[in-house]
Scaffold this motif. Structure first.
Motif, short mmCIF file in Angstrom:
data_model
loop_
_atom_site.label_atom_id
_atom_site.label_comp_id
_atom_site.label_asym_id
_atom_site.label_seq_id
_atom_site.Cartn_x
_atom_site.Cartn_y
_atom_site.Cartn_z
N GLU A 38 -61.51 64.61 -69.24
CA GLU A 38 -60.80 65.40 -68.67
C GLU A 38 -60.71 65.21 -67.29
O GLU A 38 -60.12 66.31 -66.71
N LYS A 39 -61.75 64.27 -67.01
CA LYS A 39 -61.57 64.03 -65.61
C LYS A 39 -60.34 63.20 -64.97
O LYS A 39 -60.58 62.56 -63.60
N GLY A 40 -59.69 62.01 -66.08
CA GLY A 40 -58.33 61.66 -65.81
C GLY A 40 -59.06 59.83 -65.41
O GLY A 40 -57.94 59.47 -64.80
N ILE A 41 -60.26 59.67 -65.47
CA ILE A 41 -60.71 58.39 -66.17
C ILE A 41 -59.53 57.41 -66.54
O ILE A 41 -59.44 56.50 -66.07
N PHE A 42 -59.05 57.93 -67.51
CA PHE A 42 -58.67 56.66 -68.22
C PHE A 42 -57.30 56.24 -67.32
O PHE A 42 -56.95 54.71 -67.92
N GLU A 43 -56.73 57.35 -67.31
CA GLU A 43 -55.54 57.22 -66.55
C GLU A 43 -55.28 56.02 -65.13
O GLU A 43 -54.89 55.03 -64.76
N LYS A 44 -56.68 56.56 -64.15
CA LYS A 44 -57.17 55.75 -63.11
C LYS A 44 -57.59 54.53 -63.35
O LYS A 44 -57.13 53.67 -62.84
N LEU A 45 -58.52 54.11 -64.45
CA LEU A 45 -58.57 52.98 -65.21
C LEU A 45 -57.19 51.88 -65.78
O LEU A 45 -57.15 50.57 -65.99
N TRP A 46 -56.15 52.37 -66.82
CA TRP A 46 -55.83 51.82 -66.92
C TRP A 46 -54.08 51.06 -65.92
O TRP A 46 -54.20 50.39 -65.67
N ASN A 47 -54.48 51.89 -64.57
CA ASN A 47 -53.66 51.45 -63.11
C ASN A 47 -54.31 49.95 -62.89
O ASN A 47 -53.36 49.03 -62.71
N TYR A 48 -55.56 50.13 -63.62
CA TYR A 48 -55.94 48.80 -63.27
C TYR A 48 -56.43 46.99 -64.62
O TYR A 48 -55.99 45.80 -64.38
N ARG A 49 -55.46 48.30 -65.52
CA ARG A 49 -55.63 46.91 -66.47
C ARG A 49 -54.44 45.43 -66.95
O ARG A 49 -53.69 45.20 -65.68
N GLU A 50 -55.31 45.02 -66.69
CA GLU A 50 -54.52 43.22 -67.35
C GLU A 50 -53.45 43.20 -68.91
O GLU A 50 -54.12 42.89 -68.88
N GLN A 51 -52.39 43.44 -67.95
CA GLN A 51 -51.27 43.43 -69.05
C GLN A 51 -51.54 42.53 -70.64
O GLN A 51 -51.34 43.25 -71.61
#
Length: 118
Positions: A38-51
């Motif tokens: 609900e808070k959009g945390i997944f999107e924030k974390l996704w920007n940090y991920r090592e692909q």
């Protein structure tokens, strides 16, 4: 339940940490996942991920609970990352080790059932 055993080199995760009461973990952890969505945390974390890392996706890391001997433990919703985050996101380092990796797809309510099966 899908799982695999993997040898991993040292790696780091970045994420959001919440303290969870051990006795209430079956209720609180799925709630944390719902709130994160609900808070959009997944999107924030996704920007940090090592692909390119073999561990992909959003992780739920249980830490500092002394293997269930404490009343609380830290639950870190995170991704594998080499980046240094800005607060309130934290970074946690893990040494090379053998890991049991459990995968869960679908609704966060399945997390509690997975833990019961473990």
């Amino acid at each position: 339940m899908n799982y695999r055993i993997e040898e991993m080199k040292a790696f780091s995760v970045v994420g959001f940490k919440e303290q969870v009461n051990t006795q209430r973990a079956y209720e609180d952890v799925p709630r944390l996942w719902m709130e994160a969505q609900e808070k959009g945390i997944f999107e924030k974390l996704w920007n940090y991920r090592e692909q390119d890392h073999p561990i992909r996706g959003i992780l739920g890391v249980c830490a500092d609970g002394d293997y269930g001997r404490n009343e609380h433990f830290d639950y870190i919703m995170s991704v594998v990352s080499k980046d240094t985050p800005q607060e309130p996101i934290i970074q946690r380092h893990f040494p090379a080790a053998t890991w049991a990796v459990f995968e869960l797809e679908g609704d966060p309510s399945g997390i509690a059932e997975m833990w019961k099966r473990l």
